[in-house]
Design a protein around this motif. Structure first.
Motif, PDB file in Angstrom:
ATOM      1  N   GLY A 113     -22.727 -72.414  36.416  1.00  0.00           N
ATOM      2  CA  GLY A 113     -22.220 -73.024  37.641  1.00  0.00           C
ATOM      3  C   GLY A 113     -23.319 -73.716  38.426  1.00  0.00           C
ATOM      4  N   LEU A 114     -24.488 -73.100  38.489  1.00  0.00           N
ATOM      5  CA  LEU A 114     -25.603 -73.709  39.221  1.00  0.00           C
ATOM      6  C   LEU A 114     -26.126 -74.942  38.502  1.00  0.00           C
ATOM      7  N   ARG A 115     -26.040 -74.967  37.185  1.00  0.00           N
ATOM      8  CA  ARG A 115     -26.421 -76.185  36.457  1.00  0.00           C
ATOM      9  C   ARG A 115     -25.476 -77.324  36.818  1.00  0.00           C
ATOM     10  N   ALA A 116     -24.214 -77.011  37.094  1.00  0.00           N
ATOM     11  CA  ALA A 116     -23.254 -78.041  37.506  1.00  0.00           C
ATOM     12  C   ALA A 116     -23.576 -78.562  38.907  1.00  0.00           C
ATOM     13  N   VAL A 117     -24.130 -77.707  39.747  1.00  0.00           N
ATOM     14  CA  VAL A 117     -24.472 -78.090  41.124  1.00  0.00           C
ATOM     15  C   VAL A 117     -25.540 -79.186  41.148  1.00  0.00           C
ATOM     16  N   ILE A 118     -26.372 -79.267  40.141  1.00  0.00           N
ATOM     17  CA  ILE A 118     -27.454 -80.255  40.180  1.00  0.00           C
ATOM     18  C   ILE A 118     -26.939 -81.691  40.129  1.00  0.00           C
ATOM     19  N   SER A 119     -25.673 -81.868  39.813  1.00  0.00           N
ATOM     20  CA  SER A 119     -25.099 -83.217  39.856  1.00  0.00           C
ATOM     21  C   SER A 119     -24.829 -83.660  41.292  1.00  0.00           C
ATOM     22  N   LEU A 120     -24.951 -82.744  42.240  1.00  0.00           N
ATOM     23  CA  LEU A 120     -24.735 -83.068  43.652  1.00  0.00           C
ATOM     24  C   LEU A 120     -26.054 -83.551  44.248  1.00  0.00           C
ATOM     25  N   SER A 121     -26.406 -84.759  43.932  1.00  0.00           N
ATOM     26  CA  SER A 121     -27.737 -85.277  44.264  1.00  0.00           C
ATOM     27  C   SER A 121     -28.007 -85.421  45.756  1.00  0.00           C
ATOM     28  N   ALA A 122     -26.975 -85.466  46.593  1.00  0.00           N
ATOM     29  CA  ALA A 122     -27.167 -85.596  48.037  1.00  0.00           C
ATOM     30  C   ALA A 122     -27.301 -84.236  48.734  1.00  0.00           C
ATOM     31  N   LEU A 123     -27.188 -83.156  47.968  1.00  0.00           N
ATOM     32  CA  LEU A 123     -27.205 -81.810  48.540  1.00  0.00           C
ATOM     33  C   LEU A 123     -28.542 -81.515  49.221  1.00  0.00           C
ATOM     34  N   THR A 124     -28.470 -81.075  50.481  1.00  0.00           N
ATOM     35  CA  THR A 124     -29.674 -80.708  51.223  1.00  0.00           C
ATOM     36  C   THR A 124     -29.693 -79.224  51.575  1.00  0.00           C
ATOM     37  N   SER A 125     -28.536 -78.564  51.546  1.00  0.00           N
ATOM     38  CA  SER A 125     -28.458 -77.157  51.923  1.00  0.00           C
ATOM     39  C   SER A 125     -27.553 -76.411  50.953  1.00  0.00           C
ATOM     40  N   LEU A 126     -28.065 -75.293  50.428  1.00  0.00           N
ATOM     41  CA  LEU A 126     -27.310 -74.475  49.482  1.00  0.00           C
ATOM     42  C   LEU A 126     -27.432 -73.016  49.889  1.00  0.00           C
ATOM     43  N   ASN A 127     -26.302 -72.391  50.185  1.00  0.00           N
ATOM     44  CA  ASN A 127     -26.285 -70.991  50.601  1.00  0.00           C
ATOM     45  C   ASN A 127     -25.704 -70.149  49.471  1.00  0.00           C
ATOM     46  N   LEU A 128     -26.552 -69.348  48.857  1.00  0.00           N
ATOM     47  CA  LEU A 128     -26.154 -68.458  47.774  1.00  0.00           C
ATOM     48  C   LEU A 128     -26.292 -66.990  48.185  1.00  0.00           C
ATOM     49  N   SER A 129     -26.396 -66.735  49.477  1.00  0.00           N
ATOM     50  CA  SER A 129     -26.644 -65.369  49.938  1.00  0.00           C
ATOM     51  C   SER A 129     -25.553 -64.414  49.459  1.00  0.00           C
ATOM     52  N   CYS A 130     -25.987 -63.232  49.078  1.00  0.00           N
ATOM     53  CA  CYS A 130     -25.113 -62.153  48.601  1.00  0.00           C
ATOM     54  C   CYS A 130     -24.367 -62.500  47.318  1.00  0.00           C
ATOM     55  N   CYS A 131     -24.888 -63.408  46.546  1.00  0.00           N
ATOM     56  CA  CYS A 131     -24.330 -63.729  45.229  1.00  0.00           C
ATOM     57  C   CYS A 131     -25.160 -62.949  44.208  1.00  0.00           C
ATOM     58  N   TYR A 132     -24.664 -61.809  43.835  1.00  0.00           N
ATOM     59  CA  TYR A 132     -25.442 -60.846  43.055  1.00  0.00           C
ATOM     60  C   TYR A 132     -25.771 -61.278  41.639  1.00  0.00           C
ATOM     61  N   HIS A 133     -25.064 -62.262  41.118  1.00  0.00           N
ATOM     62  CA  HIS A 133     -25.293 -62.673  39.731  1.00  0.00           C
ATOM     63  C   HIS A 133     -26.150 -63.923  39.603  1.00  0.00           C
TER      64      HIS A 133
END
Length: 79
Positions: free
Chosen positions: A23-43
């Protein structure tokens, strides 16, 4: 994810099992992303975070409460 290409902030807080390295590899296509909150994501894994490290515009990364995230992994991401 083409329709989301202008997305700047993504909050996945507490999504636990839903946030994987794939899923995080898919996020890299979001080239305009400036903020990513993954808090409490245990995996969230080192592999997934390394992929996120390729987002050159990312200025805010929240991994609080992610037990698999070590200082070493964070150093690799922010290099």
């Amino acid at each position: 994810m083409a329709p989301l290409s202008d997305l700047r902030e993504l909050v996945l807080r507490g999504s636990c099992a839903a946030v994987t390295a794939k899923g995080l590899r898919a996020v890299i296509s979001l080239s305009a992303l400036t903020s990513l909150n993954l808090s409490c994501c245990y995996h969230v894994s080192a592999e997934g975070l390394r992929a996120v490290g390729s987002l050159t515009g990312l200025t805010d990364l929240n991994v609080a409460g992610c037990p698999n995230v070590t200082a070493e992994v964070l150093r690799a991401v922010i290099k």
